[in-house]
Structures are given as structure tokens and as C-alpha cells.
Design a protein around this motif. Structure first.
Motif, PDB file in Angstrom:
ATOM      1  N   TYR A   1       6.311  -1.010  -6.102  1.00 30.98           N
ATOM      2  CA  TYR A   1       4.812  -0.968  -5.897  1.00 30.98           C
ATOM      3  C   TYR A   1       4.619   0.081  -4.880  1.00 30.98           C
ATOM      4  CZ  TYR A   1      -0.033  -2.502  -4.875  1.00 30.98           C
ATOM      5  OH  TYR A   1      -1.309  -2.603  -4.889  1.00 30.98           O
ATOM      6  N   LEU A   2       5.075  -0.059  -3.868  1.00 32.35           N
ATOM      7  CA  LEU A   2       4.893   0.826  -2.558  1.00 32.35           C
ATOM      8  C   LEU A   2       4.971   2.284  -2.760  1.00 32.35           C
ATOM      9  CD1 LEU A   2       6.643  -1.171   0.388  1.00 32.35           C
ATOM     10  CD2 LEU A   2       3.876  -0.738  -0.144  1.00 32.35           C
ATOM     11  N   ILE A   3       5.904   2.646  -3.599  1.00 28.66           N
ATOM     12  CA  ILE A   3       6.430   4.057  -3.924  1.00 28.66           C
ATOM     13  C   ILE A   3       5.208   4.386  -4.751  1.00 28.66           C
ATOM     14  CG2 ILE A   3       7.764   5.553  -5.134  1.00 28.66           C
ATOM     15  CD1 ILE A   3      10.205   3.957  -4.136  1.00 28.66           C
ATOM     16  N   ASN A   4       4.947   3.748  -5.869  1.00 22.73           N
ATOM     17  CA  ASN A   4       4.036   4.442  -6.822  1.00 22.73           C
ATOM     18  C   ASN A   4       2.444   4.261  -6.652  1.00 22.73           C
ATOM     19  OD1 ASN A   4       5.349   5.168  -9.667  1.00 22.73           O
ATOM     20  ND2 ASN A   4       6.371   3.198  -8.822  1.00 22.73           N
ATOM     21  N   ARG A   5       1.984   3.209  -6.104  1.00 23.76           N
ATOM     22  CA  ARG A   5       0.677   2.884  -5.676  1.00 23.76           C
ATOM     23  C   ARG A   5       0.369   3.793  -4.498  1.00 23.76           C
ATOM     24  NH1 ARG A   5      -1.767   2.204 -10.225  1.00 23.76           N
ATOM     25  NH2 ARG A   5      -3.516   1.195  -9.169  1.00 23.76           N
TER      26      ARG A   5
ATOM     27  N   ALA B   1       3.547   4.821   7.860  1.00 21.33           N
ATOM     28  CA  ALA B   1       3.159   3.409   7.829  1.00 21.33           C
ATOM     29  C   ALA B   1       3.862   2.409   6.705  1.00 21.33           C
ATOM     30  CB  ALA B   1       1.530   2.863   7.751  1.00 21.33           C
ATOM     31  N   VAL B   2       4.025   3.195   5.660  1.00 23.89           N
ATOM     32  CA  VAL B   2       4.436   2.850   4.568  1.00 23.89           C
ATOM     33  C   VAL B   2       5.868   2.869   4.400  1.00 23.89           C
ATOM     34  CG1 VAL B   2       4.529   2.854   1.974  1.00 23.89           C
ATOM     35  CG2 VAL B   2       2.478   3.016   2.978  1.00 23.89           C
ATOM     36  N   ARG B   3       6.379   3.913   4.889  1.00 26.27           N
ATOM     37  CA  ARG B   3       8.016   4.257   4.829  1.00 26.27           C
ATOM     38  C   ARG B   3       8.936   3.429   5.326  1.00 26.27           C
ATOM     39  NH1 ARG B   3      11.098   9.095   4.239  1.00 26.27           N
ATOM     40  NH2 ARG B   3      13.173   8.926   5.032  1.00 26.27           N
ATOM     41  N   PRO B   4       8.659   2.659   6.509  1.00 33.90           N
ATOM     42  CA  PRO B   4       9.454   1.480   6.939  1.00 33.90           C
ATOM     43  C   PRO B   4       9.673   0.203   5.996  1.00 33.90           C
ATOM     44  CG  PRO B   4       8.266   2.227   8.872  1.00 33.90           C
ATOM     45  CD  PRO B   4       7.641   3.076   7.653  1.00 33.90           C
ATOM     46  N   GLN B   5       8.387   0.037   5.437  1.00 33.23           N
ATOM     47  CA  GLN B   5       8.242  -1.164   4.639  1.00 33.23           C
ATOM     48  C   GLN B   5       8.886  -0.996   3.325  1.00 33.23           C
ATOM     49  OE1 GLN B   5       6.920  -4.341   4.794  1.00 33.23           O
ATOM     50  NE2 GLN B   5       6.486  -3.842   6.683  1.00 33.23           N
ATOM     51  N   ILE B   6       9.117   0.232   2.676  1.00 33.25           N
ATOM     52  CA  ILE B   6       9.960   0.546   1.603  1.00 33.25           C
ATOM     53  C   ILE B   6      11.440   0.499   1.946  1.00 33.25           C
ATOM     54  CG2 ILE B   6      10.679   2.431   0.277  1.00 33.25           C
ATOM     55  CD1 ILE B   6       8.003   3.783   0.336  1.00 33.25           C
TER      56      ILE B   6
END
Length: 511
Positions: free
Chosen positions: A308-312, A289-294
Motif C-alpha cells: 500500500y505504501l509503495i503504490n499509493r 517520511a514514508v521510506r522508514p515505514q516501508i
């Protein structure tokens, strides 16, 4: 916080929830089917299936390479808002995957068959069944390869509900396979291989039908667009080496276990892989779910959000998986005995080390997504890939010296830790906006948390006799410890947002 960012966060939360429900269903079915398949096939045949299937998986790096390339280019095109570009990327990926299918078929039928006959330690009376497994695995791999562009399109569009439903269909079909194995009077290993291949065909048809109905760009047109093919091939070419090294490490380790210790150790490794795979589905659901947003954040030059997305996300996902896996890590033998009845030798130690390696892979997945978003993957492929590949000679030397089998997994985990640090340095060298100091601090923080977390649970387990009650107590204690660490890790802003979210939910519930 902008409305767009808020919507993106809500989309991540919604997709995570959908994938979480999907995971719960696949987890329940996976636990049951693994137990029945092991008991029905027996330890020896189960080991044969894992090792022979690994011969085909050895060539699956070709598929993994283009899967990453397809997702990257589709997601970037979507972030730029170009439907035409998405169509060209999809059509190009279909053409490339058709070539990959041919390569996998040729390599598997030549090198794969040679390796099976002359190198693997297979009982003589099971060679016929092993060849059936090989052929079905080859065909299943080809079907899976041709499904990748459709799978990538669903992920790029962040339609995780469809992805979840199709995955649930797949596990239901596998559940039906288990029932057939129990009641059909036929060579069960051969039947299992045939039915698993049939499942892949059904899933492939469903993926294709859904995408053609919902995404116009996934309707294949025979258009050869050289600029896209060149970019994707270049990206895939560099990714090829990295994926080849990862698969070489994974399957090479499996082969070394077979050569030095026999098929019983392959059964133990298969159990360890399944346990870790089931637990890591939790992490993969959120990462998916996060990967496309990164990648979209990079395409839109929103580097602060990308950081923020990578670390948190790494911290939160890691803590979630640590909470779920710690009771299993501590009470591993009891869980395996309860689940399988038959616990292969070394399965406990392999499971424990495999879980630790799985936790580290969470961090690796998020930072790798950032590197792939840049499109420049030369450094990560060469440096990280070489580190993965060095595991094999190290493990070979260790086994020659007479060390225990679990040291193979231990060496692999140590190398994974080194790779995490190297990948952070690589991303910082390509994108100065990436906060390397915060990333390295996060790795040290999670290392300390893991050591303390497991130490507390191991100490608690010594106070209670091995039983189902102890497992329940460990699970409850694990949740409590995770909440404490979460409160310590959350920033002031995150705590305020969490309080506001809980308050809003409670007010809606009261109404």
C-alpha cells in the motif's frame, strides 16, 4: 485498521507537514539565492562552480552507498526493537565513513585534479579560482560524509522536526553567504567556495550535538563488530556499483555538455538541476517520511501495508508534484526570466525534460525503498546501474551526430522509464507478496495522467499572452485538474476516510 497502523499514518502525516514547512522556507531562500549567485558570479563563473564541484561529486557515490546502507540497517534494527543492534550499526557506520572520507580525499586530489587540469573546458583566467573551488568542495564532501550516520539516525527515528530545523539553519547560512558575496570586494567565486565549506562544518556540528543528546546509541564507541561490518560492507558493496553508475551518468552527462558545448551549457544544466531540485523537495519530504515505514513494514512482515505504501504513496506524491511543476513546465521561459533575469541558452528545454525525469524518480524512490528493505540489492544494483551507465555512450553518440543538447536529458529520461519497470519486476522476484500487476498498472495510469494534464495546460496557455496573469491562471487550473484526478484515483475506502477526516477537522474548528 489497528491503533499501531493509525499511529504510523499520523506520524507520516505529521512528519510530512513538518518537512513541508521546511521545504517552503528552503524553497523561498533557494529561489532568491540562486538568482543572486548567478547574477553575482556571472554565467561563466556559475558554470565553473557547477562543473568543478561535479568532479568531487563524481566520487560522492561512496558516500551515497553507505548512506543507504546506514539508513537501511538502522531502520531495520529500530523495527526489531534492538537498541544494542542500533548502537553497533552506528559505530560501524562511523568507522566505514572515516575510510570513505580518506578515499574521497585521495581520489579527488589525484584523479579529480588531473581531470580538472587536462580534461575540463575551463577559461584560462579562471583556473586558479577553479582549483580553490575543487579544494573547498573536497573538504566539504568529507564533512558531509561524516555527517551521514547522524543524519541517518534522525531519519530512522522519524524525528523529522529536528531534520527540518537543521535544514532551515543550513539555508539561512547560505542566505548570509549571498549577502556577503554582494558586499565583499574579493574574488567572488573563491569566496563562495570557502563559505559553502564553512556552512557544512557548522551543520555537521549541529547534527552531531543533537544526536548525542537525544539518541544514546549515537555516542561513538571504538568497538569493531565484524558481523555488522561484514553485512553493511556486503550491502554497500552491491550498492556501490549502482550508485557509481548513477553518479557516472549524472556527472558524465554534465561533462559531455561541457566538452561538446562549453561552460554556458553547464550553467543551463545547473539552473535545470536547481529548478528540479527545488520542486522535488516536495516529493523527497514525503518520501523521507514514508521510506522508514516501508522498511519497518517489511521487517515486521506486514507486506500488505508495504504494498500500500509503495503504490499509493507513489500516486499521491506524483500527483502533488505534477500539480506543482506543470505550470512551471508550460510557462518555463517566463518563470526563469522573472526569477533569474538572465536565461542561459537551452535552460528552458533542459528544465522541462529534467522535471519529467524528476517525476519518474518519485516512483523509483518508493519501489527502491522496498528492494532495499529486503537487504538483497544485487539485481537492482547490477541491472538498473548498467542501464544508467549506458546513457553516457548513447548520449556521446547522439552529440557526435550533432543533435541538440537537450537530447542528452531526453535519453536519460527514457532510460529512467525502462528502469521503473525493471525495478518492479526485480522486487516481485524477491518478494512474491509484491503486487507487480498493480505496480505496472500504476505506471501506465500516471503516464496517461501526465500526458493529459500537460495537454490541457498547454492548450489553455495558448489562449492568454505570456504574463504573470497567465502564470497565476495556470497555477489555479493545475490545482483544479489535480483535485479532479485525485477524486478519480481515490478508492471508496480512501474517500470515506477523507470525508471523515475533513468532518472531524470542521467539527473541531466550529467548537
Amino acid at each position: 485498521m489497528s491503533n499501531q497502523t493509525t499511529d504510523n499514518n499520523k506520524r507520516i502525516a505529521k512528519n510530512t507537514l513538518v518537512l513541508y514547512i521546511r521545504m517552503l522556507i528552503t524553497l523561498a531562500v533557494g529561489l532568491y539565492t540562486s538568482r543572486v549567485v548567478l547574477n553575482t558570479l556571472g554565467v561563466e563563473d556559475y558554470g565553473v562552480y557547477n562543473i568543478v564541484g561535479g568532479v568531487v561529486a563524481m566520487f560522492g557515490f561512496l558516500n551515497s552507498t553507505m548512506s543507504g546502507a546506514t539508513q537501511r540497517f538502522l531502520t531495520t534494527a529500530l523495527g526489531e526493537g534492538s537498541k544494542k543492534q542500533m548502537s553497533l550499526v552506528f559505530c560501524s557506520s562511523i568507522q566505514i565513513h572515516a575510510i570513505i572520507s580518506i578515499l574521497i580525499f585521495v581520489l579527488s586530489e589525484t584523479i579529480g585534479m588531473w581531470f580538472l587540469i587536462y580534461k575540463l573546458n575551463i577559461p584560462l583566467d579562471r583556473y586558479d579560482a577553479a582549483i580553490w573551488v575543487l579544494q573547498c568542495s573536497i573538504l566539504a564532501s568529507i564533512v558531509m560524509v561524516m555527517s551521514v550516520p547522524y543524519n541517518a539516525a534522525i531519519i530512522a527515528h522519524e524525528k523529522m522536526d529536528a531534520f527540518a530545523y537543521i535544514s532551515i539553519l543550513e539555508v539561512v547560512l547560505k542566505l548570509l553567504i549571498v549577502f556577503l558575496l554582494m558586499f565583499v570586494d574579493f574574488d567572488k567565486l573563491k569566496l563562495y567556495a570557502i563559505l559553502m565549506f564553512s556552512t557544512q562544518i557548522v551543520v555537521r556540528l549541529v547534527y552531531s550535538a543533537y544526536c548525542k543528546r537525544h539518541f544514546p546509541e549515537t555516542r561513538y564507541k571504538h568497538v569493531i563488530f565484524k558481523p555488522i561490518l561484514k553485512k553493511m560492507s556486503s550491502f554497500a558493496g552491491w550498492d556501490l556499483y549502482g550508485n557509481l553508475c548513477v553518479v557516472g551518468k549524472t556527472q558524465g552527462l554534465n561533462f559531455l555538455l561541457n566538452i561538446f558545448f562549453g561552460t554556458v551549457l553547464n550553467a543551463a544544466a545547473g539552473i535545470a538541476g536547481q529548478v528540479t531540485g527545488i520542486i522535488m523537495q516536495f516529493a523527497n519530504n514525503v518520501i523521507m517520511a514514508v521510506r522508514p515505514q516501508i522498511m519497518i513494514s517489511y521487517a515486521q512482515k506486514q507486506y500488505a501495508r508495504m504494498n500500500y505504501l509503495i503504490n499509493r504513496s507513489s500516486i499521491f506524491i506524483y500527483l502533488l508534484i505534477l500539480m506543482l511543476s506543470s505550470p512551471l513546465f508550460v510557462d518555463c521561459y517566463f518563470v526563469l526570466k522573472l526569477w533569474l533575469k538572465i536565461v542561459p541558452d537551452y535552460a528552458v528545454s533542459l528544465c522541462r525534460i529534467s522535471l519529467l525525469s524528476g517525476l519518474l524518480s518519485i516512483i523509483n524512490s518508493t519501489v527502491s525503498a522496498g528492494i532495499h528493505a529486503t537487504g538483497n540489492i544485487k539485481k537492482i544494483s547490477f541491472i538498473s546501474g548498467t542501464c544508467y551507465l549506458l546513457v553516457i555512450p548513447f548520449v556521446y553518440i547522439a552529440f557526435k551526430l550533432g543533435v541538440a543538447p537537450y537530447w542528452g536529458y531526453g535519453i536519460s529520461t527514457i532510460v529512467m522509464y525502462i528502469i521503473l519497470i525493471l525495478n518492479g519486476v526485480i522486487l516481485h522476484s524477491m518478494l512474491r507478496e509484491f503486487y507487480l500487476a498493480k505496480y505496472l498498472k500504476m505506471i501506465l495510469q500516471l503516464t496517461f495522467i501526465t500526458m493529459l494534464y500537460l495537454a490541457i495546460l498547454f492548450f489553455s496557455s495558448e489562449c492568454i499572452e505570456m504574463s504573470f496573469l497567465r502564470l497565476v491562471v495556470l497555477c489555479m487550473e493545475s490545482v483544479f485538474i489535480a483535485i479532479i484526478f485525485l477524486l478519480l484515483i481515490l478508492s471508496k475506502e480512501e474517500k470515506i476516510k477523507m470525508k471523515k477526516m475533513i468532518s472531524n477537522k470542521l467539527s473541531k474548528f466550529k467548537q
